[in-house]
Design a protein around this motif. Structure first.
Motif, PDB file in Angstrom:
ATOM      1  N   GLU A   8       0.822  -1.205   0.000  1.00 17.70           N
ATOM      2  CA  GLU A   8       0.000   0.000   0.000  1.00 17.70           C
ATOM      3  C   GLU A   8       0.860   1.261   0.000  1.00 17.70           C
ATOM      4  OE1 GLU A   8      -0.358  -2.449   2.217  1.00 17.70           O
ATOM      5  OE2 GLU A   8      -2.271  -3.343   1.645  1.00 17.70           O
ATOM      6  N   GLU A   9       1.937   1.256   0.766  1.00 14.67           N
ATOM      7  CA  GLU A   9       2.822   2.421   0.822  1.00 14.67           C
ATOM      8  C   GLU A   9       3.564   2.613  -0.498  1.00 14.67           C
ATOM      9  OE1 GLU A   9       5.446   2.607   4.155  1.00 14.67           O
ATOM     10  OE2 GLU A   9       3.856   2.043   5.565  1.00 14.67           O
ATOM     11  N   ARG A  10       4.004   1.537  -1.111  1.00 12.32           N
ATOM     12  CA  ARG A  10       4.701   1.651  -2.401  1.00 12.32           C
ATOM     13  C   ARG A  10       3.769   2.194  -3.482  1.00 12.32           C
ATOM     14  NH1 ARG A  10       7.081  -3.995  -3.479  1.00 12.32           N
ATOM     15  NH2 ARG A  10       5.493  -4.633  -2.023  1.00 12.32           N
ATOM     16  N   ILE A  11       2.525   1.726  -3.483  1.00 10.74           N
ATOM     17  CA  ILE A  11       1.556   2.224  -4.457  1.00 10.74           C
ATOM     18  C   ILE A  11       1.264   3.695  -4.199  1.00 10.74           C
ATOM     19  CG2 ILE A  11      -0.845   2.051  -5.221  1.00 10.74           C
ATOM     20  CD1 ILE A  11      -0.613  -0.983  -4.757  1.00 10.74           C
ATOM     21  N   ALA A  12       1.098   4.072  -2.932  1.00 10.75           N
ATOM     22  CA  ALA A  12       0.815   5.472  -2.593  1.00 10.75           C
ATOM     23  C   ALA A  12       1.960   6.381  -3.042  1.00 10.75           C
ATOM     24  CB  ALA A  12       0.580   5.610  -1.098  1.00 10.75           C
ATOM     25  N   ARG A  18       2.964  10.866  -9.684  1.00 11.45           N
ATOM     26  CA  ARG A  18       2.318  11.147 -10.965  1.00 11.45           C
ATOM     27  C   ARG A  18       1.901  12.607 -11.054  1.00 11.45           C
ATOM     28  NH1 ARG A  18      -2.381   6.899 -11.361  1.00 11.45           N
ATOM     29  NH2 ARG A  18      -1.241   5.129 -10.603  1.00 11.45           N
ATOM     30  N   PRO A  19       1.975  13.172 -12.248  1.00 12.51           N
ATOM     31  CA  PRO A  19       1.468  14.535 -12.408  1.00 12.51           C
ATOM     32  C   PRO A  19      -0.052  14.523 -12.334  1.00 12.51           C
ATOM     33  CG  PRO A  19       2.159  13.652 -14.517  1.00 12.51           C
ATOM     34  CD  PRO A  19       2.566  12.649 -13.478  1.00 12.51           C
TER      35      PRO A  19
END
Length: 59
Positions: A8-12, A18-19
């Protein structure tokens, strides 16, 4: 487990990098648009095929 951050932290973090999405765009990246178009095309082919089979009298 191997000193990695939870998923979850890596995805966040990846999403935070991302712009922002441009105004008026519905898809964030090209593959999403391609998948959407393929799904719509398959649905249309099925409907047209079913209509053709009904008109020709086949079941």
């Amino acid at each position: 487990m191997f000193r990695r951050k939870p998923l979850e932290e890596r995805i966040a973090e990846r999403v935070a990098k991302r712009p922002p999405l441009k105004e008026g765009k519905h898809f964030e990246h090209r593959p999403a648009l391609i998948v959407f178009c393929v799904v719509v095309a398959i649905a249309l082919v099925k409907i047209v095929g079913a209509f053709f089979l009904m008109k020709s009298g086949l079941r």
